[in-house]
Design a protein around this motif. Structure first.
Motif, PDB file in Angstrom:
ATOM      1  N   ASP A   1       0.833  -1.208   0.000  1.00  0.00           N
ATOM      2  CA  ASP A   1       0.000   0.000   0.000  1.00  0.00           C
ATOM      3  C   ASP A   1       0.862   1.251   0.000  1.00  0.00           C
ATOM      4  O   ASP A   1       1.891   1.317   0.702  1.00  0.00           O
ATOM      5  N   VAL A   2       0.417   2.228  -0.771  1.00  0.00           N
ATOM      6  CA  VAL A   2       1.067   3.550  -0.814  1.00  0.00           C
ATOM      7  C   VAL A   2      -0.015   4.618  -0.633  1.00  0.00           C
ATOM      8  O   VAL A   2      -1.071   4.540  -1.270  1.00  0.00           O
ATOM      9  N   THR A   3       0.278   5.559   0.269  1.00  0.00           N
ATOM     10  CA  THR A   3      -0.658   6.675   0.464  1.00  0.00           C
ATOM     11  C   THR A   3      -0.241   7.835  -0.432  1.00  0.00           C
ATOM     12  O   THR A   3       0.880   8.349  -0.334  1.00  0.00           O
ATOM     13  N   VAL A   4      -1.165   8.240  -1.321  1.00  0.00           N
ATOM     14  CA  VAL A   4      -0.906   9.362  -2.246  1.00  0.00           C
ATOM     15  C   VAL A   4      -1.652  10.592  -1.728  1.00  0.00           C
ATOM     16  O   VAL A   4      -2.882  10.578  -1.608  1.00  0.00           O
ATOM     17  N   SER A   5      -0.908  11.589  -1.367  1.00  0.00           N
ATOM     18  CA  SER A   5      -1.520  12.816  -0.783  1.00  0.00           C
ATOM     19  C   SER A   5      -1.605  13.918  -1.833  1.00  0.00           C
ATOM     20  O   SER A   5      -0.687  14.109  -2.638  1.00  0.00           O
ATOM     21  N   PRO A   6      -2.721  14.703  -1.829  1.00  0.00           N
ATOM     22  CA  PRO A   6      -2.855  15.803  -2.801  1.00  0.00           C
ATOM     23  C   PRO A   6      -1.948  16.969  -2.411  1.00  0.00           C
ATOM     24  O   PRO A   6      -1.573  17.141  -1.256  1.00  0.00           O
ATOM     25  N   PHE A   7      -1.603  17.798  -3.400  1.00  0.00           N
ATOM     26  CA  PHE A   7      -0.874  19.028  -3.119  1.00  0.00           C
ATOM     27  C   PHE A   7      -1.824  20.054  -2.493  1.00  0.00           C
ATOM     28  O   PHE A   7      -3.024  20.062  -2.797  1.00  0.00           O
ATOM     29  N   PRO A   8      -1.334  20.921  -1.634  1.00  0.00           N
ATOM     30  CA  PRO A   8      -2.188  22.000  -1.119  1.00  0.00           C
ATOM     31  C   PRO A   8      -2.553  22.965  -2.250  1.00  0.00           C
ATOM     32  O   PRO A   8      -1.801  23.119  -3.219  1.00  0.00           O
ATOM     33  N   VAL A   9      -3.730  23.574  -2.129  1.00  0.00           N
ATOM     34  CA  VAL A   9      -4.128  24.615  -3.087  1.00  0.00           C
ATOM     35  C   VAL A   9      -3.634  25.949  -2.521  1.00  0.00           C
ATOM     36  O   VAL A   9      -4.270  26.566  -1.651  1.00  0.00           O
ATOM     37  N   ALA A  10      -2.492  26.372  -2.982  1.00  0.00           N
ATOM     38  CA  ALA A  10      -1.824  27.541  -2.391  1.00  0.00           C
ATOM     39  C   ALA A  10      -2.468  28.841  -2.870  1.00  0.00           C
ATOM     40  O   ALA A  10      -2.830  28.982  -4.042  1.00  0.00           O
ATOM     41  N   SER A  11      -2.607  29.767  -1.931  1.00  0.00           N
ATOM     42  CA  SER A  11      -3.124  31.105  -2.254  1.00  0.00           C
ATOM     43  C   SER A  11      -2.216  32.140  -1.594  1.00  0.00           C
ATOM     44  O   SER A  11      -1.767  31.958  -0.459  1.00  0.00           O
ATOM     45  N   LEU A  12      -1.955  33.233  -2.321  1.00  0.00           N
ATOM     46  CA  LEU A  12      -1.133  34.310  -1.767  1.00  0.00           C
ATOM     47  C   LEU A  12      -1.696  35.646  -2.256  1.00  0.00           C
ATOM     48  O   LEU A  12      -1.793  35.881  -3.469  1.00  0.00           O
ATOM     49  N   THR A  13      -2.106  36.481  -1.317  1.00  0.00           N
ATOM     50  CA  THR A  13      -2.639  37.811  -1.655  1.00  0.00           C
ATOM     51  C   THR A  13      -1.878  38.865  -0.857  1.00  0.00           C
ATOM     52  O   THR A  13      -1.170  38.566   0.110  1.00  0.00           O
ATOM     53  N   ASN A  14      -2.054  40.129  -1.257  1.00  0.00           N
ATOM     54  CA  ASN A  14      -1.498  41.242  -0.482  1.00  0.00           C
ATOM     55  C   ASN A  14      -2.513  42.375  -0.438  1.00  0.00           C
ATOM     56  O   ASN A  14      -3.370  42.485  -1.311  1.00  0.00           O
ATOM     57  N   ASN A  15      -2.448  43.179   0.618  1.00  0.00           N
ATOM     58  CA  ASN A  15      -3.411  44.279   0.789  1.00  0.00           C
ATOM     59  C   ASN A  15      -2.854  45.600   0.274  1.00  0.00           C
ATOM     60  O   ASN A  15      -3.271  46.665   0.688  1.00  0.00           O
ATOM     61  N   GLY A  16      -1.860  45.507  -0.638  1.00  0.00           N
ATOM     62  CA  GLY A  16      -1.244  46.696  -1.216  1.00  0.00           C
ATOM     63  C   GLY A  16      -2.164  47.377  -2.213  1.00  0.00           C
ATOM     64  O   GLY A  16      -3.359  47.091  -2.264  1.00  0.00           O
ATOM     65  N   PRO A  17      -1.661  48.336  -2.968  1.00  0.00           N
ATOM     66  CA  PRO A  17      -0.224  48.565  -3.143  1.00  0.00           C
ATOM     67  C   PRO A  17       0.378  49.406  -2.020  1.00  0.00           C
ATOM     68  O   PRO A  17      -0.331  49.992  -1.214  1.00  0.00           O
ATOM     69  N   LEU A  18       1.728  49.447  -2.018  1.00  0.00           N
ATOM     70  CA  LEU A  18       2.415  50.378  -1.138  1.00  0.00           C
ATOM     71  C   LEU A  18       2.032  51.790  -1.537  1.00  0.00           C
ATOM     72  O   LEU A  18       1.907  52.107  -2.723  1.00  0.00           O
ATOM     73  N   SER A  19       1.781  52.632  -0.512  1.00  0.00           N
ATOM     74  CA  SER A  19       1.404  54.017  -0.791  1.00  0.00           C
ATOM     75  C   SER A  19       1.939  54.889   0.318  1.00  0.00           C
ATOM     76  O   SER A  19       2.567  54.412   1.269  1.00  0.00           O
ATOM     77  N   CYS A  20       1.616  56.176   0.201  1.00  0.00           N
ATOM     78  CA  CYS A  20       2.098  57.111   1.215  1.00  0.00           C
ATOM     79  C   CYS A  20       1.431  56.861   2.558  1.00  0.00           C
ATOM     80  O   CYS A  20       1.992  57.190   3.607  1.00  0.00           O
ATOM     81  N   THR A  21       0.230  56.308   2.548  1.00  0.00           N
ATOM     82  CA  THR A  21      -0.446  56.017   3.811  1.00  0.00           C
ATOM     83  C   THR A  21      -0.245  54.566   4.242  1.00  0.00           C
ATOM     84  O   THR A  21      -0.560  54.209   5.363  1.00  0.00           O
ATOM     85  N   MET A  22       0.272  53.727   3.333  1.00  0.00           N
ATOM     86  CA  MET A  22       0.531  52.332   3.666  1.00  0.00           C
ATOM     87  C   MET A  22       1.963  52.007   3.250  1.00  0.00           C
ATOM     88  O   MET A  22       2.218  51.621   2.112  1.00  0.00           O
ATOM     89  N   THR A  23       2.881  52.184   4.202  1.00  0.00           N
ATOM     90  CA  THR A  23       4.302  51.986   3.897  1.00  0.00           C
ATOM     91  C   THR A  23       4.700  50.521   3.965  1.00  0.00           C
ATOM     92  O   THR A  23       5.793  50.159   3.541  1.00  0.00           O
ATOM     93  N   THR A  24       3.857  49.684   4.553  1.00  0.00           N
ATOM     94  CA  THR A  24       4.062  48.244   4.507  1.00  0.00           C
ATOM     95  C   THR A  24       2.750  47.596   4.109  1.00  0.00           C
ATOM     96  O   THR A  24       1.670  48.105   4.424  1.00  0.00           O
ATOM     97  N   VAL A  25       2.859  46.468   3.399  1.00  0.00           N
ATOM     98  CA  VAL A  25       1.661  45.698   3.069  1.00  0.00           C
ATOM     99  C   VAL A  25       1.827  44.298   3.637  1.00  0.00           C
ATOM    100  O   VAL A  25       2.942  43.830   3.892  1.00  0.00           O
ATOM    101  N   THR A  26       0.714  43.631   3.825  1.00  0.00           N
ATOM    102  CA  THR A  26       0.733  42.288   4.416  1.00  0.00           C
ATOM    103  C   THR A  26       0.490  41.252   3.334  1.00  0.00           C
ATOM    104  O   THR A  26      -0.492  41.336   2.580  1.00  0.00           O
ATOM    105  N   LEU A  27       1.413  40.280   3.247  1.00  0.00           N
ATOM    106  CA  LEU A  27       1.196  39.111   2.400  1.00  0.00           C
ATOM    107  C   LEU A  27       0.436  38.079   3.227  1.00  0.00           C
ATOM    108  O   LEU A  27       0.825  37.767   4.361  1.00  0.00           O
TER     109      LEU A  27
END
Length: 559
Positions: free
Chosen positions: A144-170
């Motif tokens: 027997d072999v267990t075959v596992s699915p790949f994760p469904v990866a998601s990556l977003t950001n709350n940007g863009p960088l601006s004068c009021t938002m000097t950092t954004v979160t991934l």
């Protein structure tokens, strides 16, 4: 005759059997040496046992040992290596490897060390079977072999960088472990935390692993909308107090629309800076007002302009010491308002009003304001002086009490007559009275007495004062006189006794008709004086009779 066969002693290998007809047949499933004896029995029950029969079964079935996958748990799409040890074969052998789902993998090998790579599909626990064929024999083994699915990866950001938002979160999702990468370098600490703050624009990758260790990657791009905003001040920097003012601040750079606000300094009261950059209103303060203005674009980028100094000049006239010379007057009396006017140039306009009567208006040049008015009405009145010059106006107020005049009345009990030689003047409407003749001669004693007797006809005036000291006058005309009545005796002064006698007394002055009567003396008997003045009758005695006769006119005047 038929005979029946049976095994008398020994055991046959599994898979073989001896029929009653003497046929030894089947497919032996075990190998080895098997010694048996066989009995034959005829139709009458007679039997005999044969000599010992030694059957040797040789095992040519391939042997599969240690069949398994190198990694018993793999990710879908990964290559799995299956291994086994193949024995009891000589030379080449055929193999088939299958999980019963996809297309079986088949081939020929000759090594006892079996190894086969497969790319796994599907998911879940899968049973793989290896079948080896050699020497017309086959054998199988499973793992027997267990075959596992790949994760469904998601990556977003709350940007863009601006004068009021000097950092954004991934923000990543889809797994249990996350590794963030920028330009091939790991950023942050890989682990269960699925967010990270970044301050640089560009492409970011996340490596997402699930609980089985399967990994997927995805990317996101962080943009940048930082801009430089420049503020341009208006060219006009002067205004006038109490005069409408409007100028525009403008800006360049960044993304419209831009919002304007005062960063430092204070505007004069009455002026405001709108968010569109319009500086407007009517300033009510004078002086110098330095301010700086910020413009902020729609993305929060801002810039501050150079200092803008707004100078507001006060051209409003100044009015000091506005008052009436007397703040208590009688209605109808003249009174004077004075004030000192400054901060004007040349001729200025003025309006003086109590809000009741027609305003008094005009122009003057003197700093010393002086204006006469005649008071009207009554009660406390607020007078407003408005001075206008250089398109500016100022006003002040002062209160004046206007007291009502008394309402005088003057009557007399006349006319003067012989029966009323003195008439009474009666005044009303105040609490102090002064009576005078038409020639201004005071009659009686001025004071609270409101009556006085006069004996001469003519026009009389009374000056009536009330409690506030306000004075009114009125007049009355006394008519009538006391006439002089003159009696004229008859010219005939003699008569004869017992002879009829008749003479008339006459009178002048006064008002007819007049009535005559004997005032003194005695008439001879037989004579009498009628009221009409006729002395008549028949005297019955002689002698000298002296009498005086009086005449009384219609008004009672006599002589």
């Amino acid at each position: 005759m038929p005979r029946s066969f049976s095994v008398a002693s020994g055991n046959l290998p599994d898979g073989l059997s001896l029929s009653t007809t003497g046929v030894l047949s089947g497919t032996p499933t075990e190998s080895g040496s098997f010694t048996i004896t066989v009995r034959a029995t005829d139709a009458n029950g007679c039997s005999g046992v044969g000599a010992s029969y030694v059957l040797t079964i040789t095992d040519n079935t391939p042997i599969i040992s240690d069949f398994g996958a190198v990694n018993m748990s793999v990710c879908v799409g990964s290559i799995a290596t299956f291994t086994a040890t193949i024995g009891n074969v000589s030379g080449l052998y055929n193999y088939t490897l299958t999980n019963g789902i996809g297309t079986p993998t088949s081939g020929v090998k000759n090594s006892a060390a079996f190894s086969q790579n497969l790319t796994l599909a599907g998911s879940g626990t899968q049973s793989f079977t290896l079948t080896i064929n050699a020497n017309s024999q086959s054998t199988s083994a499973t793992t027997d072999v267990t075959v596992s699915p790949f994760p469904v990866a998601s990556l977003t950001n709350n940007g863009p960088l601006s004068c009021t938002m000097t950092t954004v979160t991934l923000t990543a999702s889809g797994g249990t472990s996350y590794t963030f990468i920028k330009s091939g370098e790991v950023i942050g600490t890989p682990g269960s935390t699925n967010t990270i703050d970044v301050a640089i624009l560009g492409n970011y990758t996340v490596r997402v692993a699930n609980a089985t260790g399967c990994v997927s990657t995805t990317t996101t791009t962080v943009g940048n909308i930082v801009a430089t905003v420049n503020v341009n001040n208006p060219s006009t920097t002067n205004g006038v107090q109490n005069v409408a003012f409007s100028q525009n601040f403008t800006a360049s750079g960044g993304t419209a629309p831009r919002s304007f606000s005062v960063v430092s300094g204070s505007l004069p009261t009455g002026l405001n800076l709108s968010t569109t950059g319009v500086l407007s209103g009517t300033p009510t303060q004078s002086g110098s007002f330095p301010i700086t203005v910020r413009a902020t674009d729609i993305n929060g980028c801002s810039g501050v302009g150079a200092s803008y100094v707004l100078t507001i000049v006060n051209n409003t006239p100044i009015i000091d010491n506005f008052a009436a010379v007397s703040n208590v007057v009688c209605s109808g009396s003249p009174f004077t308002f004075t004030a000192t006017v400054s901060n004007v140039t040349g001729t200025y306009s003025y309006t003086l009003t109590n809000g009741i009567n027609t305003p008094t208006t005009g122009t003057k040049t003197s700093a010393t304001f002086n204006q006469n008015l005649t008071s009207v009405g009554s009660g406390s009145q607020s007078f407003t002086l408005i001075i206008s010059d250089n398109s500016q106006s100022a006003f002040v107020t002062t209160d004046v009490t206007v007291n009502s005049l008394p309402t005088p009345s003057l009557t007399n009990s006349g006319p003067i007559s012989c029966t009323l030689p003195a008439v009474t003047l009666i005044a009303l409407g105040g609490n102090s009275y002064t009576f005078t003749t038409s020639g201004g001669i005071v009659v009686g004693t001025p004071g609270t007495a409101n009556t006085v007797d006069v004996t001469t006809s003519g026009t009389y005036t009374v000056r009536v004062a009330n409690a506030t000291g306000c004075v009114s006058t009125t007049t009355t005309i006394v008519t009538g006189t006391i006439p002089t009545i003159t009696v004229t005796n008859p010219a005939t002064k003699s008569g004869i006794a017992n002879v009829a006698f008749s003479q008339n007394f006459t009178a002048s002055g006064g008002t007819a008709p007049r009535s005559f009567s004997v005032v003194s003396g005695r008439l001879p008997d037989g004579l009498s004086l009628a009221s009409t003045g006729n002395l008549s009758g028949i005297p019955t005695e002689g002698g000298s009779f002296t009498i005086t006769v009086g005449a009384t006119d219609a008004n009672g005047c006599s002589g």
